[in-house]
Design a protein around this motif. Structure first.
Motif, mmCIF file in Angstrom:
data_model
loop_
_atom_site.group_PDB
_atom_site.id
_atom_site.type_symbol
_atom_site.label_atom_id
_atom_site.label_comp_id
_atom_site.label_asym_id
_atom_site.label_seq_id
_atom_site.Cartn_x
_atom_site.Cartn_y
_atom_site.Cartn_z
ATOM 1 N N ILE A 158 0.859 -1.168 0.000
ATOM 2 C CA ILE A 158 0.000 0.000 0.000
ATOM 3 C C ILE A 158 0.904 1.231 0.000
ATOM 4 N N GLU A 159 0.634 2.169 -0.881
ATOM 5 C CA GLU A 159 1.486 3.349 -1.040
ATOM 6 C C GLU A 159 1.711 4.061 0.286
ATOM 7 N N GLY A 160 2.979 4.380 0.573
ATOM 8 C CA GLY A 160 3.339 5.111 1.782
ATOM 9 C C GLY A 160 3.365 4.275 3.035
ATOM 10 N N THR A 161 3.198 2.952 2.910
ATOM 11 C CA THR A 161 3.202 2.063 4.071
ATOM 12 C C THR A 161 4.109 0.865 3.793
ATOM 13 N N ARG A 162 4.189 -0.025 4.760
ATOM 14 C CA ARG A 162 4.872 -1.302 4.574
ATOM 15 C C ARG A 162 3.869 -2.461 4.661
ATOM 16 N N VAL A 163 2.625 -2.149 4.303
ATOM 17 C CA VAL A 163 1.541 -3.139 4.373
ATOM 18 C C VAL A 163 1.384 -3.813 3.013
ATOM 19 N N PRO A 164 1.585 -5.124 2.918
ATOM 20 C CA PRO A 164 1.421 -5.822 1.639
ATOM 21 C C PRO A 164 -0.022 -5.749 1.130
ATOM 22 N N TYR A 165 -0.161 -5.600 -0.176
ATOM 23 C CA TYR A 165 -1.489 -5.474 -0.772
ATOM 24 C C TYR A 165 -2.361 -6.682 -0.498
ATOM 25 N N ASP A 166 -1.743 -7.889 -0.498
ATOM 26 C CA ASP A 166 -2.548 -9.105 -0.381
ATOM 27 C C ASP A 166 -3.114 -9.300 1.013
ATOM 28 N N GLU A 167 -2.464 -8.729 2.039
ATOM 29 C CA GLU A 167 -3.011 -8.819 3.389
ATOM 30 C C GLU A 167 -4.279 -7.980 3.503
ATOM 31 N N VAL A 168 -4.267 -6.821 2.869
ATOM 32 C CA VAL A 168 -5.450 -5.968 2.876
ATOM 33 C C VAL A 168 -6.566 -6.614 2.052
ATOM 34 N N ALA A 169 -6.195 -7.138 0.881
ATOM 35 C CA ALA A 169 -7.192 -7.782 0.024
ATOM 36 C C ALA A 169 -7.828 -8.977 0.725
ATOM 37 N N ALA A 170 -7.041 -9.701 1.508
ATOM 38 C CA ALA A 170 -7.574 -10.868 2.219
ATOM 39 C C ALA A 170 -8.634 -10.458 3.240
ATOM 40 N N LEU A 171 -8.408 -9.325 3.887
ATOM 41 C CA LEU A 171 -9.398 -8.842 4.848
ATOM 42 C C LEU A 171 -10.721 -8.522 4.151
ATOM 43 N N LEU A 172 -10.644 -7.887 2.981
ATOM 44 C CA LEU A 172 -11.871 -7.578 2.245
ATOM 45 C C LEU A 172 -12.574 -8.851 1.805
ATOM 46 N N ARG A 173 -11.801 -9.846 1.389
ATOM 47 C CA ARG A 173 -12.408 -11.119 0.994
ATOM 48 C C ARG A 173 -13.100 -11.799 2.175
ATOM 49 N N ASP A 174 -12.577 -11.554 3.378
ATOM 50 C CA ASP A 174 -13.158 -12.153 4.580
ATOM 51 C C ASP A 174 -14.370 -11.384 5.097
ATOM 52 N N GLY A 175 -14.758 -10.319 4.387
ATOM 53 C CA GLY A 175 -15.967 -9.608 4.761
ATOM 54 C C GLY A 175 -15.768 -8.295 5.468
ATOM 55 N N VAL A 176 -14.505 -7.911 5.704
ATOM 56 C CA VAL A 176 -14.238 -6.611 6.319
ATOM 57 C C VAL A 176 -14.473 -5.526 5.268
ATOM 58 N N SER A 177 -15.249 -4.517 5.599
ATOM 59 C CA SER A 177 -15.520 -3.450 4.638
ATOM 60 C C SER A 177 -14.292 -2.567 4.463
ATOM 61 N N ALA A 178 -14.205 -1.903 3.315
ATOM 62 C CA ALA A 178 -13.059 -1.020 3.055
ATOM 63 C C ALA A 178 -12.968 0.074 4.106
ATOM 64 N N GLU A 179 -14.140 0.552 4.580
ATOM 65 C CA GLU A 179 -14.160 1.628 5.567
ATOM 66 C C GLU A 179 -13.602 1.183 6.920
ATOM 67 N N ARG A 180 -13.583 -0.129 7.179
ATOM 68 C CA ARG A 180 -13.097 -0.632 8.473
ATOM 69 C C ARG A 180 -11.653 -1.119 8.413
ATOM 70 N N ILE A 181 -11.040 -1.063 7.245
ATOM 71 C CA ILE A 181 -9.658 -1.541 7.123
ATOM 72 C C ILE A 181 -8.729 -0.785 8.067
ATOM 73 N N SER A 182 -8.998 0.504 8.276
ATOM 74 C CA SER A 182 -8.134 1.308 9.155
ATOM 75 C C SER A 182 -8.139 0.801 10.590
ATOM 76 N N GLU A 183 -9.129 -0.011 10.965
ATOM 77 C CA GLU A 183 -9.130 -0.602 12.305
ATOM 78 C C GLU A 183 -8.018 -1.631 12.435
ATOM 79 N N TYR A 184 -7.642 -2.211 11.300
ATOM 80 C CA TYR A 184 -6.572 -3.213 11.287
ATOM 81 C C TYR A 184 -5.232 -2.588 10.893
ATOM 82 N N TYR A 185 -5.307 -1.672 9.926
ATOM 83 C CA TYR A 185 -4.111 -0.971 9.456
ATOM 84 C C TYR A 185 -4.430 0.523 9.420
ATOM 85 N N PRO A 186 -4.104 1.255 10.479
ATOM 86 C CA PRO A 186 -4.481 2.680 10.580
ATOM 87 C C PRO A 186 -4.003 3.542 9.419
ATOM 88 N N SER A 187 -2.927 3.145 8.753
ATOM 89 C CA SER A 187 -2.374 3.962 7.674
ATOM 90 C C SER A 187 -3.002 3.659 6.318
#
Length: 211
Positions: A158-187
């Motif tokens: 993810i731009e400006g972070t050290r968070v891999p794209y696939d970890e974020v994508a996996a959360l969305l696949r598991d049902g986490v909404s895009a708006e709640r991703i910051s609860e897991y990765y604040p940046s």
């Protein structure tokens, strides 16, 4: 060193999985197009330099046959004795031949003729089209997804972070909404999360293609 599996290497280079497998093999009278420098046996793993070289090969195939590409690479390696990694060279095609390009001239590799002038070189890192597919920028495959070989070995982040794209994508696949991703990765913003999911979908699409 970041290791790219064939699926991710294909997505970032524009090659198909069939092409990657075919290009690892030597032809009847010619060498392989590109052998992965990390591992050429299962699990097959490509380096960042391999991905850059693969993008070059894909762009060459837009205007040259595979036989001509193999002939050019053999001339480069056998006749010119160039032994650096393929990503170190600027190779271009104009429809009639393939050239090893310098800023003001180029050596004909496919026809083995005299030096000729090349008027325009194309940056292999920039987006391009192949067989109707849009191949994204290698260093920024999505607006909020970047690739930096100096950061975690080049895994798309993810731009400006050290968070891999696939970890974020996996959360969305598991049902986490895009708006709640910051609860897991604040940046990571919701927009960036959607970009990560879109890139993950692109990586996972297996598109048939020509050799």
């Amino acid at each position: 060193m970041m290791a790219y599996d064939p699926k991710l290497a294909a997505a970032l280079s524009g090659a198909t999985l069939r092409q990657l497998a075919h290009w690892r093999k030597a032809g009847v009278s010619r060498g392989a197009v590109l052998i992965p420098e990390i591992s050429s046996t299962r699990p097959v793993l490509y380096s960042f330099r391999d991905v850059v070289a693969l993008r070059t090969c894909v762009k060459l195939r837009n205007s040259a046959s595979l036989q001509k590409v193999r002939r050019a690479l053999d001339t480069l390696r056998d006749d010119l004795k160039e032994s650096d990694h393929l990503s170190s060279y600027t190779l271009v095609a104009d429809g009639s031949s393939i050239y090893l390009a310098a800023p003001d001239q180029a050596v004909d590799l496919a026809r083995k003729k005299a030096n000729v002038v090349i008027h325009e070189l194309v940056d292999v890192l920039q987006p391009f089209y192949r067989d109707g597919r849009h191949i994204p920028s290698l260093l920024q495959p999505r607006t909020h997804v970047t690739v930096d070989p100096a950061v975690r070995g080049g895994v798309p982040m993810i731009e400006g972070t050290r968070v891999p794209y696939d970890e974020v994508a996996a959360l969305l696949r598991d049902g986490v909404s895009a708006e709640r991703i910051s609860e897991y990765y604040p940046s990571v913003t919701a927009t960036a999360a959607l970009d990560a999911a879109d890139f993950a979908d692109y990586v996972n699409i297996r598109t048939p293609g020509k050799f």
